[in-house]
Design a protein around this motif. Sequence first.
Motif, mmCIF file in Angstrom:
data_model
loop_
_atom_site.group_PDB
_atom_site.id
_atom_site.type_symbol
_atom_site.label_atom_id
_atom_site.label_comp_id
_atom_site.label_asym_id
_atom_site.label_seq_id
_atom_site.Cartn_x
_atom_site.Cartn_y
_atom_site.Cartn_z
ATOM 1 N N GLY A 210 0.826 -1.212 0.000
ATOM 2 C CA GLY A 210 0.000 0.000 0.000
ATOM 3 C C GLY A 210 0.853 1.251 0.000
ATOM 4 O O GLY A 210 0.380 2.334 -0.292
ATOM 5 N N ILE A 211 2.132 1.086 0.365
ATOM 6 C CA ILE A 211 3.072 2.212 0.326
ATOM 7 C C ILE A 211 4.169 1.817 -0.655
ATOM 8 O O ILE A 211 4.674 0.689 -0.581
ATOM 9 N N LYS A 279 -2.273 0.285 -7.395
ATOM 10 C CA LYS A 279 -3.567 0.948 -7.218
ATOM 11 C C LYS A 279 -4.445 0.140 -6.257
ATOM 12 O O LYS A 279 -5.041 0.677 -5.330
ATOM 13 N N LYS A 282 -3.191 0.330 -2.660
ATOM 14 C CA LYS A 282 -3.507 1.620 -2.012
ATOM 15 C C LYS A 282 -4.976 1.679 -1.611
ATOM 16 O O LYS A 282 -5.313 2.142 -0.520
ATOM 17 N N CYS A 286 -6.574 2.088 2.247
ATOM 18 C CA CYS A 286 -7.618 3.054 2.671
ATOM 19 C C CYS A 286 -8.774 2.293 3.322
ATOM 20 O O CYS A 286 -9.295 2.713 4.364
#
Length: 318
Positions: A210-211, A279, A282, A286
């Motif tokens: 995610g990072i 994508k 990430k 969230c």
Amino acid sequence: MNRLSAFPHTNISTSWSLHAPNGKSVELHFVNPGYVSKRIDFDKFLLDLVKEKAEIDVLSNFKVESITERAELKVLKNDRYEELSARLLIACDGAHSIVAKKLSYFKVDLKNYSGAVRAYYKNVAGVQNSQCLEIHLLKDFLPGYFWIFPLNDNTCNVGFGMLSDDIRKRRIDLKLSLKDIIRNSPSLASRFRHAEAISPLEGFGLPLGGIERSISGEGYMLCGDAASLIDPLNGEGIGNAMWSGYLAARQAERCFNQNNFSGIFMSAYDKSVYSKLGKELKLKLCMQKAFNRTWLINMLVNLAIAFPGLKNWFGKRL
Ligand SMILES: Cc1cc2nc3c(=O)[nH]c(=O)nc-3n(C[C@H](O)[C@H](O)[C@H](O)COP(=O)(O)OP(=O)(O)OC[C@H]3O[C@@H](n4cnc5c(N)ncnc54)[C@H](O)[C@@H]3O)c2cc1C
């Protein structure tokens, strides 16, 4: 994929059932079927596939203890001082990757890391012939979850995982918590009354994606958990590990074709991994942060029960 379908030690799964803290649940159907097998069987299946390739030498019993650089080579040594050297190193050595630690200044980031424990159980009630993966979101342990994944021989993969930062702050003992959930959770205790653990309860770390991080450099690439590519919402990492392995192989081909192993050239690998997976990772990060709230999960499960469109959206993304 055909070979996996024919693999006998696997149970096909077709849906998730998501159990909210308010006791309601919703079943979310997969777009494509999933496969559940014991890790030991799946790893043997993969290794047997590799052994079929005459051009590959499998070297077992070589635990890398140190990595040094000699001229343009990476030199790996084990505790018997045997060494292997390579112009290009593709590291698939998992969550505690020695290659990531030695070559990429990797540090465990507790906010983007999970801990999980897992054991195999037999005779869990309500899972016979089930093709449904159960996720139980429990009020006291969000955004972690307890899972029951049925296998094909009346056994289940049962586990519990949480974000490492929360484990540390709330001083949670995952093994004790899993036992407590099985014994005392109102929705689960009766299902485990006659269940029996058939393996030790084991704990592991999960480096979450995610990072975007640097996952390659001069003469090396990191794949899978070594590159922190685990889905930060559901904790799955096998699919992403395989994608990164595939993309690393394509980059390796380019490196040898052009005789270029420089860090700049290798960064094309980072780009290809993040353009394929970034994508989604990430978005999942969230969703993981939002799923910290009991009221929100209860509301989303209520809405998913009421609106099939939302249910399908979740089914595709979990
Ligand atoms: C409890 C738990 C449950 C999970 N459940 C799921 C799930 O249901 N679905 C899913 O998709 N993912 C799941 N995951 C995540 C998944 O296990 C990993 O993302 C996946 O295994 C990553 O594959 P990998 O090849 O990168 O690393 P690994 O599978 O960890 O493989 C690393 C390999 O490197 C070897 N190695 C390590 N260090 C060295 C060294 N120094 N020298 C030589 N060899 C070394 C290890 O022995 C191992 O064989 C789960 C993880 C945990 C902890």
